[in-house]
Design an enzyme around this catalytic site. Structure first.
Site, PDB file in Angstrom:
ATOM      1  CB  THR A  90      -0.905   0.015   1.242  1.00 34.75           C
ATOM      2  OG1 THR A  90      -1.849  -1.036   1.102  1.00 34.75           O
ATOM      3  CG2 THR A  90      -1.661   1.338   1.334  1.00 34.75           C
ATOM      4  CE  LYS A 124      -5.940  -0.417   1.468  1.00 35.59           C
ATOM      5  NZ  LYS A 124      -4.694  -1.018   1.945  1.00 35.59           N
ATOM      6  CE  LYS A 126      -1.577   7.340   5.096  1.00 34.12           C
ATOM      7  NZ  LYS A 126      -0.618   6.231   5.055  1.00 34.12           N
TER       8      LYS A 126
END
Lengths: 293, 293, 293, 293
Positions: C95, C170, C238
């Site tokens: 990721t 995502k 975040k």
């Protein structure tokens, strides 16, 4: 006192004229040199390049349109950097982001020069009237030497500490302004939909403890759906985004500013980004002809 | 001009004194009659009951503490309703909800009397100085007849149309004020956490287009976490709730006010409801000692 | 089918084992080579450097901890870039942010290699069970060649178009998840303060049209103030920040996500960033011992 | 077991049929008596008035359309109140506000009867399938006696304590649902504006820990801008308003629900109140043809 002055746009020209009128010796430069003419008639000298101006003057003020102009004037051929040196001060009064300001600061400091960022609050009229508010940060000694000039250009100057603080202060002020603009817009809509007169609301506000020049200036135009751009909405939204990002860095939760920011984003999505930031009113209002199911 | 005056609390006493000083004949009543003494020394007459005052005077002003006092003075034995009749005017300057105002209005109108609701913006000091802002609504003819008195009591009076509009206008103003208080609080916190001085932010704000008396008055106290109640937070939150409910009725979406309202509710949940409404600052701030993980 | 596998952390080890069990030939590399031992016992070969693995295998999968590991494995000495060439495929399932992904993609493409970003949704347990959801983007032909491996690693894979789209998808999913977590937290608090049982609310939710595994898994722990980190709050915040920034770029107004983001920021300011993202519940709840004034 | 059943609308008819099929003796009443016919064919008896049904049956269930129907059936001539008495139980499964529920409860209790409010979660299909979720509150003994009927009508019933708690639980659930609907809508818009496929987002969501039947059912219709009303938006917004009001009473700050509520209000102002609550998607989306300035 002798100063260099780089950039003769709407703001810069007004500021340079004020300096001349108050007895400063001013050497001006502008990318399009013909714009220097009016200043010369008022007693200014002309420098053909930024480097020339820096070389001639102990102190040089810049008032440029955007970060790319600021960087070009600094780093390009015949730019500021070629002549800046120990004993010389460079005062950037343009509105730029923190990164640009840091780059300029580092480049000048490395050559031994002094740097001050000094963005201003206020637009054309306050510039002409010497009523700007100056948010200075960087080299304190340079700030103090510039006070005579700042006294001519503004009604008040602040020294805010390290480079970057001037830009930050401006973001905080603009963030509060953006939330207030939404508060006014919501109040106008609520009044209108509740059978109260919008102008009367403005009249009442003007007598209240929350009376302020922005409500007085923008309110009547908003009622008329008149949004001629004084401060474009897309710039206001950018400042709110940057203020929220600054808050994110420092873990400050600001739900009212966040809600206001989303309204400005909605306005951008409706194609209103180039209008005045008061055009957020169009987001809050309901389109005529629609109504409740 | 002769007027009756019901209610000699902090506000009412100051207002009745102003009327006396400007040559009005004033017949006062107060639940605790001893409070009439100071007024009598300044030339007032005393009425032993609200009914007595109504009977004696063509115009009677009420300035009572809350809806239950307003209803009691109207409907109880020896109350206003016993003597109100055609040709008499009743002006309620208390701050009450729309329902209470409607009840009073209906009762008086049924008896042939004239009614005006006239809540005020401003607290003790403006009341003493005759600098209130008067938000009148109801019987227009009565409003016009009262102008000489309003000129003494306030710096400005507005006639806003039908009964209920005075209260609504006050809600709209207080809603804007609540959003602005949150905007200031968020700005102060952002400044503080970004290494800017909070007092300097206030100084800059005072010179900006968004400068307003509330920021100037509340800001320094907020920095000191000093929230002695001028306008209790729970009342501010109640007004925001009512303004949002008014918006709900009329399908007005007000996301900034809604976010501000949630902050005030959070403050209530922290036990701050009796402090000044600026105590919402405690919600925005992070408790000392905590910090980012 | 032969594949290289770089990175044997919790996720990577589980994935590589699954490949071995399903008959793939796997050549593994890990920064700490001793971690390869268990895989070797299950039939894996070891490559001493990323370059070695790339050289040996036509397809190499990377599952690394963060952007700096991804960049180091690519660009450092003995890294991927030394051996990648025409005919070879590199599949990054780590990721990472869009910038990192773009850098990797460009470097590989320039050498003639094929690149696929393929971040996954799901953590340890789904990795072990081959139940990940794979969000692939980049070279379509490479995606199709990898389907046999993806079928082993995940319950479903998606091809989403150009490089960057995997990461964006995502973000969108995690943004929805963050808003839902706040919705649950607010509902639990409202239930609790309204004399309803929180566990009963969870039981009712489980039977409703909005029933979902996250509510079922996190709800009971939240009632107990148990926030052992599965997905740290600071990472959730975040992702919300990045999703909001993506919305800002494209002028999408998202007021609910913005409100949720401010709650997560508040949680960070309270020092909860390293706990599970469900710890935002502590922001919504009122501290024990406090109460309404 | 013998039960009375008042109200044969879409929901009531399905529920009464289920009772008949499972061997209950059912005496039905409906304002338009002709609607009883189908039930009689399945073995029901008919009562000509609510009073008749109450007199005949120990337990009577009501499933009426709204508070005014509930009050009329109770208090009008030949209404429930004329025959309710000690030993008889009245179970109101209609969805009404807390005030109405309290009035009914008091009236019945005063006459010696037992009362249970039992609003349901679920609409036509679950009613037909006996898959409702029953949120009962009031007289516990009556709840226990009704379990055989509830087992036929619903997949699960809850006893939630004192009268009012059934309605409150429904508000909490619907509030969470409203926030989730906005979260989905924002996610779909962000995907669409970021060059991701909306249907693919739905496919990914279905495999994630936040997968839920509502996303699956509403998502595809939202992409098509198809909002045929299953649950009208104005009712969803009313429930959010009431949930927020409940939070206000108890000083619970719920910024995400508040933001969602403002979006639903905006939808109402656009004339979408009679469409499905998923029509809030039209608020989040940008009108076709508009674009960024």
């Amino acid at each position: 006192m002798e100063v260099g002055f780089l950039g003769l746009g709407i703001m810069g020209k007004a500021m340079a004229l004020n300096l001349l009128r108050h007895g400063f010796g001013v050497t001006v430069w502008n990318r399009t040199l013909s714009k220097c003419k009016e200043l010369v008639e008022q007693g200014a000298s002309v420098g053909e390049t930024p480097a020339f101006v820096i070389n001639k003057c102990k102190y040089t003020i810049a008032m440029l349109s955007d970060p790319s102009a600021v960087l070009s004037v600094m780093f390009d051929k015949d730019g500021v950097l070629e002549q800046i040196c120990s004993g010389k001060g460079y005062i950037d009064m343009s509105t730029v982001d923190a990164d640009t300001s840091s780059k300029i600061s580092e480049a000048i400091t490395k050559k031994g020069g002094y740097f001050l960022e000094a963005p201003v609050s206020g637009s054309k009229k306050p510039a002409e009237d010497g009523q700007l508010v100056i948010l200075a940060a960087g080299e304190k000694a340079l700030y103090e030497e510039m006070i005579p000039a700042f006294n001519v250009l503004g009604k008040k100057s602040f020294f805010l500490g390290q480079v970057g603080n001037g830009a930050k202060m401006k973001l905080v002020v603009n963030m509060i302004m953006g939330s207030m603009m939404n508060a006014l817009s919501e109040g106008l809509c609520l009044a209108d939909r509740s059978s109260l007169n919008e102008q009367t609301l403005l009249d009442v506000l003007e007598l209240a403890a929350i009376a302020n020049p922005m409500f007085k200036m923008k309110g009547p135009a908003m009622i008329q759906s008149n949004y001629s751009p004084a401060f474009p909405l897309k710039h206001q939204q950018k400042d709110m985004r940057l203020a929220l990002a600054l808050g994110d860095e420092n873990a400050v939760s600001m739900p009212v500013a966040a809600a206001a920011n989303e309204a400005f984003k909605k306005a951008r999505s409706m194609g209103l980004g180039d209008l005045d930031f008061s055009a957020v009113h169009e987001v809050v209002k309901t389109a005529k002809g629609s109504g409740e199911a």
